[in-house]
Scaffold this active site. Structure first.
Site, PDB file in Angstrom:
ATOM      1  N   LYS A   1     -11.126   4.484  -3.841  1.00  0.00           N
ATOM      2  CA  LYS A   1     -12.186   3.714  -3.195  1.00  0.00           C
ATOM      3  C   LYS A   1     -13.539   4.413  -3.363  1.00  0.00           C
ATOM      4  CE  LYS A   1      -8.964   1.780   0.186  1.00  0.00           C
ATOM      5  NZ  LYS A   1      -8.621   1.712   1.627  1.00  0.00           N
TER       6      LYS A   1
ATOM      7  N   PHE B   1     -11.415  -6.505  10.847  1.00  0.00           N
ATOM      8  CA  PHE B   1     -12.080  -5.508   9.999  1.00  0.00           C
ATOM      9  C   PHE B   1     -12.317  -5.991   8.571  1.00  0.00           C
ATOM     10  CE2 PHE B   1      -7.479  -4.616   9.932  1.00  0.00           C
ATOM     11  CZ  PHE B   1      -7.222  -4.671   8.566  1.00  0.00           C
TER      12      PHE B   1
ATOM     13  N   ARG C   1       3.054   5.848  -2.285  1.00  0.00           N
ATOM     14  CA  ARG C   1       2.642   5.724  -0.882  1.00  0.00           C
ATOM     15  C   ARG C   1       2.811   7.055  -0.150  1.00  0.00           C
ATOM     16  NH1 ARG C   1      -0.352   1.504   0.798  1.00  0.00           N
ATOM     17  NH2 ARG C   1       0.599   1.679   2.830  1.00  0.00           N
TER      18      ARG C   1
ATOM     19  N   THR D   1      -2.013   5.084   6.291  1.00  0.00           N
ATOM     20  CA  THR D   1      -3.299   4.375   6.247  1.00  0.00           C
ATOM     21  C   THR D   1      -4.331   5.059   7.131  1.00  0.00           C
ATOM     22  OG1 THR D   1      -2.169   2.294   5.800  1.00  0.00           O
ATOM     23  CG2 THR D   1      -4.418   2.140   6.628  1.00  0.00           C
TER      24      THR D   1
ATOM     25  N   ARG E   1      -4.634  11.459   1.734  1.00  0.00           N
ATOM     26  CA  ARG E   1      -5.400  11.156   2.948  1.00  0.00           C
ATOM     27  C   ARG E   1      -5.332  12.296   3.956  1.00  0.00           C
ATOM     28  NH1 ARG E   1      -3.332   4.963   3.173  1.00  0.00           N
ATOM     29  NH2 ARG E   1      -4.956   4.039   1.858  1.00  0.00           N
TER      30      ARG E   1
ATOM     31  N   ASN F   1     -10.787   5.875   3.877  1.00  0.00           N
ATOM     32  CA  ASN F   1      -9.534   6.597   3.641  1.00  0.00           C
ATOM     33  C   ASN F   1      -9.212   6.861   2.166  1.00  0.00           C
ATOM     34  OD1 ASN F   1      -8.657   4.061   2.875  1.00  0.00           O
ATOM     35  ND2 ASN F   1      -7.134   3.861   4.509  1.00  0.00           N
TER      36      ASN F   1
ATOM     37  N   HIS G   1      -6.339   3.333  -2.181  1.00  0.00           N
ATOM     38  CA  HIS G   1      -5.440   2.199  -1.908  1.00  0.00           C
ATOM     39  C   HIS G   1      -4.249   2.312  -2.840  1.00  0.00           C
ATOM     40  CE1 HIS G   1      -3.992  -1.975  -1.559  1.00  0.00           C
ATOM     41  NE2 HIS G   1      -3.832  -1.901  -2.871  1.00  0.00           N
TER      42      HIS G   1
END
Length: 148
Positions: free
Chosen positions: A9, A57, A85, A91, A102, A112, A115
């Site tokens: 991101k 959000f 993951r 998350t 993260r 964060n 993705h």
């Protein structure tokens, strides 16, 4: 072989984490099949996050994704969706274990860093959206050293 979609991101790009993140997936033994460095427009971001459109959000998430360039990738390997993951972490970064992306690099849920597809089905959908031209079909010379 299974594939997953991973996106670094805008905060991850701005903070110079692209190489670190790619390195973690490579060191695990996964193969990079596609990569784009791209500025995403609002309609595309809305399409990517369409399943979250009813969430409060949603608009903030879309604004965040269009705020700067992202790195979109396809990774391939045995169990890459689930393992990806785990490499990424929860998350909410505060719930992420140290050693995850993260857990090591993020604090706020709204920033964060990364993705990752949450299931094989969503990976297939996201890969088709982000890479309509397809991915590179190649195999690393290390493949036989990683897989039985």
């Amino acid at each position: 072989m299974e594939q997953t979609f991973i996106m670094i991101k805008p905060d991850g790009v701005q903070r110079g984490l692209v190489g670190e993140i790619i390195s973690r997936f490579e060191k695990k033994g996964f193969s990079l099949k596609a990569l784009k460095f791209i500025n995403v427009d609002r309609p595309f971001a809305e399409k990517h996050y369409a399943d979250l459109s009813a969430k409060p959000f949603f608009n903030g998430l879309v604004e965040y994704i269009v705020s700067g360039p992202v790195v979109a990738m396809v990774w391939e390997g045995k169990g890459v969706v689930l393992t990806g993951r785990k490499i990424i972490g929860a998350t909410n970064p505060l719930a992420s274990e140290p050693g995850t992306i993260r857990g090591d690099f993020a604090i706020d849920i709204g920033r964060n860093v990364i993705h990752g597809s949450d299931a094989v089905e969503s990976a297939t959908k996201e890969i088709a959206l982000w890479f309509p031209e397809g991915v590179v079909n190649w195999q690393s010379s290390l493949h036989s050293w990683i897989y039985e």
